[in-house]
Design an enzyme around this catalytic site. Structure first.
Site: not given
Ligand code: IMP
Ligand code: MG
Length: 176
Positions: A43-44, A100, A103, A153, A160, A166
């Site tokens: 949903k981000g 969104d 990471d 974070f 979220d 959000r």
């Molecule tokens: P990744 O697979 O580790 O790149 O993570 C991606 C997902 O983790 C994103 O789509 C977000 O939903 C969540 N995420 C990563 N870092 C943050 C943050 O700082 N705040 C909120 N959600 C995050």
């Molecule tokens: Mg998320």
């Protein structure tokens, strides 16, 4: 807005508004004469999606998908699961994922494989509102991004923590 957590503004809404116009222009130029389908990860990316697509001056198609990533914690579960797939045929389409934040990159590297090999899209690019490169575990970068951030974070503008915050207009970091 919420006194349970200490938060501090990192990116202001007017800077976001300027950025989405700039990104939209760039995407418009790059996708002229292509078959653009935007796929937003729920949903981000919903708030970012609403702003960015209104700044893309092309006859695009939009759709959504839902994948599991974080639970109620701030650490990735590291397992990607498609909870809801796209509802249109995207074979041979020019797919732009709207996310969104990138990471660790686990979610997007999984989706890249999935779209290229299983969905047989014509092209695959990523437009992420935020990029947090210091935490990257997979070799992937967004083709377009709004802001690069340090290892905080963050919440707000769609992002979220345990499904809250959000609706904040500014992006805020959670203070440790
Ligand atoms: P990744 O697979 O580790 O790149 O993570 C991606 C997902 O983790 C994103 O789509 C977000 O939903 C969540 N995420 C990563 N870092 C943050 C943050 O700082 N705040 C909120 N959600 C995050
Ligand atoms: Mg998320």
């Amino acid at each position: 807005m919420n006194n349970l957590k200490q938060i501090e503004v990192l990116i202001y809404e007017n800077d976001i508004a300027t950025k989405v116009i700039e990104l939209g222009k760039k995407i418009t130029e790059d996708y002229r004469n292509k078959d653009l389908v935007t796929i937003s990860i729920l949903k981000g990316s919903v708030l970012f999606t609403a702003d960015i697509i209104r700044n893309i001056d092309l006859p695009l198609e939009m759709t959504f998908m839902s994948v599991s990533s974080y639970g109620d914690s701030t650490e990735s579960s590291k397992v990607v699961n498609i909870k809801m797939d796209v509802d249109i045929n995207i074979k041979d389409k020019d797919v732009l994922i709207i996310e969104d934040i990138v990471d660790t990159g686990i979610t997007l590297s999984y989706l890249k494989e999935y779209f290229i090999h299983e969905k047989k899209v014509k092209s695959f690019k990523i437009c992420s509102f935020l990029d947090k490169p210091s935490r990257r575990l997979k070799d992937i970068k967004p083709d377009y991004y709004g802001f690069e951030i340090d290892d905080y974070f963050v919440v707000g503008y769609g992002l979220d923590m345990a499904n809250k915050y959000r609706n904040l207009k500014n992006v805020c970091k959670i203070l440790p």
